[in-house]
Write an enzyme that holds these catalytic residues in place. Structure first.
Site, PDB file in Angstrom:
ATOM      1  N   ASP A 187      53.302  88.565  41.672  1.00 18.19           N
ATOM      2  CA  ASP A 187      53.306  87.824  40.409  1.00 18.19           C
ATOM      3  C   ASP A 187      54.625  87.057  40.291  1.00 18.19           C
ATOM      4  O   ASP A 187      55.533  87.269  41.093  1.00 18.19           O
ATOM      5  CB  ASP A 187      53.125  88.768  39.208  1.00 18.19           C
TER       6      ASP A 187
ATOM      7  N   ASP B 200      57.830  85.972  37.921  1.00 15.46           N
ATOM      8  CA  ASP B 200      58.598  86.251  36.707  1.00 15.46           C
ATOM      9  C   ASP B 200      59.597  85.132  36.476  1.00 15.46           C
ATOM     10  O   ASP B 200      60.240  84.653  37.412  1.00 15.46           O
ATOM     11  CB  ASP B 200      59.350  87.578  36.861  1.00 15.46           C
TER      12      ASP B 200
ATOM     13  N   ASP C 236      68.098  95.466  38.952  1.00 17.06           N
ATOM     14  CA  ASP C 236      68.309  96.688  39.729  1.00 17.06           C
ATOM     15  C   ASP C 236      68.989  96.448  41.075  1.00 17.06           C
ATOM     16  O   ASP C 236      70.100  96.906  41.306  1.00 17.06           O
ATOM     17  CB  ASP C 236      66.998  97.499  39.865  1.00 17.06           C
TER      18      ASP C 236
END
Ligand code: ATP
Ligand code: MG
Length: 432
Positions: free
Chosen positions: A52, A54, A131
């Site tokens: 996907d 983002d 992260d």
């Protein structure tokens, strides 16, 4: 900070979904900054098709909503905008800042977990909330460059997964990052940087504080993404599997024989192969496999107490599922399907009379048959029984009638017990 210009990286617009490009361009036109960020940039750099797309922007969720009619604001912990294009959703997140004094917008639990994080900021601040370095690369729609504050491009080239900031603190903030580390290491074929790896062993326990609903989502991503076997091995290595599936882990630790592990590996392999072939994967099948051994232990215990088989299976299933849903919130339709597959294992041993016909009609028959096959392949069920069902499914009426007829001599047809079938001894069997 380093900017990689269009000629210094391999991302081309032709690899980016039209809808993601539309979102980026519309935000730009409305005067905002807009970047692709996260997994999609990482995957595009590897030449892979992202799952996907983002988007990160300096527009607030409300401002994003004003730019797109097909947009909804979601989330509490992190407020985001979702822009809908039929089945495709483009997630648009506002840059996050770090105003630790703003208690309304940011909330940190005493154990260090960040419970709410809605302080908005700049790209430069947003970078450090991410992260891993390879997840903190920004593709700028203005000039098609990649913005890198953290050395993510170098780590990407070296195939290294490195957590940003102090790893221990970052895992405490959000223990799910340990699961993400395993998932990305396996999926990308990257190595964990030693400092990213080291704290995991000691902090694995802290996963227990994560809400069960979130862990359910993470478990599906871990096991249903085509790399189940390696993911399982690595989760066990770090002691994370024991937190997710304590009963299963305990069985794997105490069993002196290899059967339960072999069965699990076979089930995971099977679903990885299905994934590679583009077939659908149902969560209940794998979850039923993951909890099969604890179920067996509970069933055996109840049978020894003198329960009948049906009751033993039902009580054991209640027991095992009740414990597991506290950790991983499996929805009811999933646990029901798991029960169906489990209970049918006993019913599949009955091959006389009208019962086989009725079983064939059950919606979960195919799954139960596949499950039986995996068990048989790893010594947990009679391969002859699998053959019987394979033949029965393709047999014509006459053949089926013969197959289900009681034995002629009047003696009852021996019923294959659903007890542990341990296959033939591999070596040193009696000479025939
Ligand atoms: P994929 O979508 O392929 O599973 P991803 O990296 O895109 O991988 P997402 O969950 O879609 O993962 O998150 C998008 C981005 O948001 C990540 O790349 C990362 O930068 C950031 N992110 C997601 N979860 C966290 C987290 N728990 N802590 C910090 N940053 C996160
Ligand atoms: Mg993503």
């Amino acid at each position: 900070m380093r900017i990689y210009s269009r000629s210094e990286h391999c991302i081309s617009r032709s690899q980016i979904s039209d809808n993601a490009l539309k979102v980026l361009q519309r935000l730009k036109k409305a005067g905002f900054e807009a970047y692709l960020v996260g997994g999609c940039v990482r995957d595009l750099l590897l030449g892979r098709e992202p799952k996907d797309f983002d988007v990160a922007t300096n527009a607030s969720p409300e401002q994003v909503k004003q730019v797109f009619r097909n947009c909804r604001i979601i989330g509490r912990r992190f407020r985001l905008a979702h822009v809908f294009f039929g089945k495709e959703i483009i997630e648009v997140a506002t840059f996050r800042g770090s105003a630790e004094d703003d208690a309304d917008r940011q909330l940190v639990h005493e154990d260090g977990r960040v419970l709410r994080d809605n302080v908005f900021g700049t790209l430069e601040e947003d970078v450090w909330r991410r992260d891993f370095t390879v997840n903190a690369l920004y593709y700028n729609i203005r000039d098609f460059s990649v913005v890198d504050y953290t050395g993510g491009m170098q780590d990407h080239a070296d195939a290294v997964l490195r957590l940003l900031g102090d790893p221990e603190r970052r895992y405490r903030e959000d223990p799910v990052r340990m699961l993400r580390a395993v998932r990305f290491a396996v999926k990308l074929g990257f190595k964990l940087h030693p400092e990213t790896e080291r704290p995991i062993f000691a902090l694995a326990d802290s996963l227990g504080s994560i809400p069960a609903a979130r862990l359910y989502d993470e478990v599906l991503k871990l096991f249903l993404a085509g790399y189940g076997v390696q993911t399982f091995e690595l989760l066990r290595h770090y002691g994370l599997f024991a937190i997710l599936f304590p009963e299963t882990d305990a069985c794997l630790e105490t069993q002196e024989h290899e059967f339960p592990r072999l069965f699990l590996i076979r089930a995971l392999e099977n679903s990885d192969t299905r994934f590679a072939a583009g077939k659908t994967l149902t969560p209940y099948f794998l979850l039923a496999a993951l909890l099969w051994e604890p179920l067996q232990c509970a069933v055996q215990r109840l049978l020894q107490r003198g329960e009948n088989e049906t009751i033993a299976y039902q009580s054991a299933a209640n027991e095992v599922l009740a414990k597991q849903v506290k950790i991983i919130a499996m929805p009811r339709h999933i646990t029901q399907a798991m029960r169906d597959v489990w209970f049918m294992q006993a019913k599949l041993t009955r091959t006389v009379g009208s019962r086989p016909y009725r079983l064939l009609e059950q919606p979960k028959f195919r799954a139960a048959y596949d499950f039986l096959q995996l068990r048989a392949e790893t010594g947990g069920a009679d391969p002859g029984l699998v053959d019987w069902w394979t033949r029965f499914q393709s047999a014509d009426d006459e053949e089926q009638r013969k197959m289900t007829a009681p034995p002629k001599n009047g003696a009852p047809k021996p019923r294959t017990k659903n007890r542990r079938y341990r296959g033939k001894p591999k070596t040193g069997g009696a000479p025939t």
